[in-house]
Write an enzyme that holds these catalytic residues in place. Structure first.
Site, PDB file in Angstrom:
ATOM      1  N   SER A  28       0.839  -1.191   0.000  1.00 47.99           N
ATOM      2  CA  SER A  28       0.000   0.000   0.000  1.00 47.99           C
ATOM      3  C   SER A  28       0.875   1.242   0.000  1.00 47.99           C
ATOM      4  O   SER A  28       2.072   1.174   0.263  1.00 47.99           O
ATOM      5  CB  SER A  28      -0.925   0.005   1.220  1.00 47.99           C
ATOM      6  OG  SER A  28      -0.165   0.115   2.403  1.00 47.99           O
ATOM      7  N   GLY A  29       0.254   2.372  -0.293  1.00 50.17           N
ATOM      8  CA  GLY A  29       0.984   3.637  -0.286  1.00 50.17           C
ATOM      9  C   GLY A  29       1.085   4.257  -1.671  1.00 50.17           C
ATOM     10  O   GLY A  29       0.688   3.659  -2.672  1.00 50.17           O
ATOM     11  N   SER A  30       1.637   5.451  -1.727  1.00 52.77           N
ATOM     12  CA  SER A  30       1.640   6.225  -2.969  1.00 52.77           C
ATOM     13  C   SER A  30       2.454   5.571  -4.084  1.00 52.77           C
ATOM     14  O   SER A  30       2.045   5.600  -5.251  1.00 52.77           O
ATOM     15  CB  SER A  30       2.157   7.640  -2.703  1.00 52.77           C
ATOM     16  OG  SER A  30       3.466   7.608  -2.148  1.00 52.77           O
ATOM     17  N   THR A  31       3.586   4.973  -3.755  1.00 48.35           N
ATOM     18  CA  THR A  31       4.403   4.328  -4.789  1.00 48.35           C
ATOM     19  C   THR A  31       3.725   3.045  -5.272  1.00 48.35           C
ATOM     20  O   THR A  31       3.734   2.733  -6.467  1.00 48.35           O
ATOM     21  CB  THR A  31       5.821   4.029  -4.263  1.00 48.35           C
ATOM     22  OG1 THR A  31       6.358   5.215  -3.665  1.00 48.35           O
ATOM     23  CG2 THR A  31       6.747   3.613  -5.396  1.00 48.35           C
ATOM     24  N   ALA A  83       8.183   1.804   1.145  1.00 54.92           N
ATOM     25  CA  ALA A  83       8.728   1.946   2.497  1.00 54.92           C
ATOM     26  C   ALA A  83       8.797   3.424   2.838  1.00 54.92           C
ATOM     27  O   ALA A  83       8.917   4.275   1.957  1.00 54.92           O
ATOM     28  CB  ALA A  83      10.127   1.320   2.598  1.00 54.92           C
ATOM     29  N   LYS A  94       7.970   0.963   7.979  1.00 56.32           N
ATOM     30  CA  LYS A  94       6.735   1.055   7.220  1.00 56.32           C
ATOM     31  C   LYS A  94       5.587   1.354   8.182  1.00 56.32           C
ATOM     32  O   LYS A  94       5.749   1.219   9.384  1.00 56.32           O
ATOM     33  CB  LYS A  94       6.470  -0.245   6.459  1.00 56.32           C
ATOM     34  CG  LYS A  94       7.518  -0.504   5.366  1.00 56.32           C
ATOM     35  CD  LYS A  94       7.362  -1.844   4.666  1.00 56.32           C
ATOM     36  CE  LYS A  94       5.976  -2.114   4.190  1.00 56.32           C
ATOM     37  NZ  LYS A  94       5.428  -1.023   3.336  1.00 56.32           N
ATOM     38  N   GLY A  96       3.430   4.289   7.588  1.00 48.87           N
ATOM     39  CA  GLY A  96       2.966   5.666   7.462  1.00 48.87           C
ATOM     40  C   GLY A  96       1.513   5.728   7.024  1.00 48.87           C
ATOM     41  O   GLY A  96       0.784   6.654   7.371  1.00 48.87           O
ATOM     42  N   GLU A 103       0.560  -5.614   5.834  1.00 46.28           N
ATOM     43  CA  GLU A 103       1.764  -5.664   4.983  1.00 46.28           C
ATOM     44  C   GLU A 103       2.699  -6.773   5.449  1.00 46.28           C
ATOM     45  O   GLU A 103       3.260  -7.505   4.631  1.00 46.28           O
ATOM     46  CB  GLU A 103       2.459  -4.301   4.997  1.00 46.28           C
ATOM     47  CG  GLU A 103       1.695  -3.245   4.206  1.00 46.28           C
ATOM     48  CD  GLU A 103       2.186  -1.833   4.420  1.00 46.28           C
ATOM     49  OE1 GLU A 103       1.778  -0.949   3.639  1.00 46.28           O
ATOM     50  OE2 GLU A 103       2.959  -1.594   5.365  1.00 46.28           O
TER      51      GLU A 103
END
Length: 219
Positions: A28-31, A83, A94, A96, A103
């Protein structure tokens, strides 16, 4: 080159590790959101994906990719995730985005963990700058915070955030981690802690770093 362009480079480069007819582990996350977008170009070549957050599940479905539960698979060929920080030993911070527990679960299923980051996430010492997220059962919030403070950290309750598992997040500031494996074990042994954001016991196998010069692969 801006940060988003470097993230996109890393995300695109991860596609080379996706094998046909497999189920892909996705973090998950923006990247990772950029990776999911890129993975959409391979939707007809893969069986589907296991996602580490509800948000990632929704984005995968939007790309026409079938989503499986972690309980549906025995193992995964690869797990692709970002990350908040990563050190030269491929250990990470990790959480954030508050998805750290799921994860870790999906990462544990994977034969190969591929971490995709832009170069700003590379550090020598974990958590010297970025606070360490810790997922905590709500009734243990104060107890765990006192224990984290006794270890030298400055825990803060992340207001208004509830994890996909119904728990809360404590962010531990001013907490440089010199021995990540030992600290990961110690924090997980505190009653009321679900897990913490140190990914050292299961670090990355391959790191793809987006840089102004292009995607750099560290394996």
């Amino acid at each position: 080159m801006d940060q988003n362009a470097m993230k996109k480079q890393a995300a695109q480069a991860a596609l080379q590790y996706v094998k046909p007819d497999t189920i892909v582990g996705v973090g998950s996350g923006s990247t990772v959101n950029l990776f999911i977008e890129a993975l959409g170009t391979m939707r007809n070549q893969i069986k589907g994906a296991v996602a580490a957050s509800k948000n990632s599940e929704a984005l995968l479905r939007k790309q026409g990719i079938e989503v499986f539960s972690a309980n549906d698979v025995d193992s995964l060929d690869i797990y692709v995730d970002g990350a908040d920080e990563i050190n030269p030993q491929k250990m990470m911070i990790k959480g954030g985005g508050a998805a750290l527990t799921r994860e870790k679960i999906v990462a544990a299923l994977a034969k190969t963990f591929i971490c995709i980051v832009d170069k700003s996430k590379q550090v020598e010492v974990l958590s010297a700058e970025f606070p360490l997220p810790v997922e905590v059962i709500p009734m243990a919030r104060s107890q765990v915070a006192r224990k984290l403070a006794s270890l030298g950290g400055a825990p803060e309750y992340r207001e208004g955030v509830v994890t996909d598992n119904g728990n809360i997040i404590l962010d531990v500031y001013r907490f440089p981690i010199l021995e990540p494996i030992e600290m990961e074990k110690n924090l997980n042994n505190i009653a009321g802690v679900v897990t913490n954001g140190i990914f050292a016991l299961r670090g990355a196998d391959i790191v793809i770093v987006g840089t102004p010069e292009g995607a750099q692969i560290i394996d």
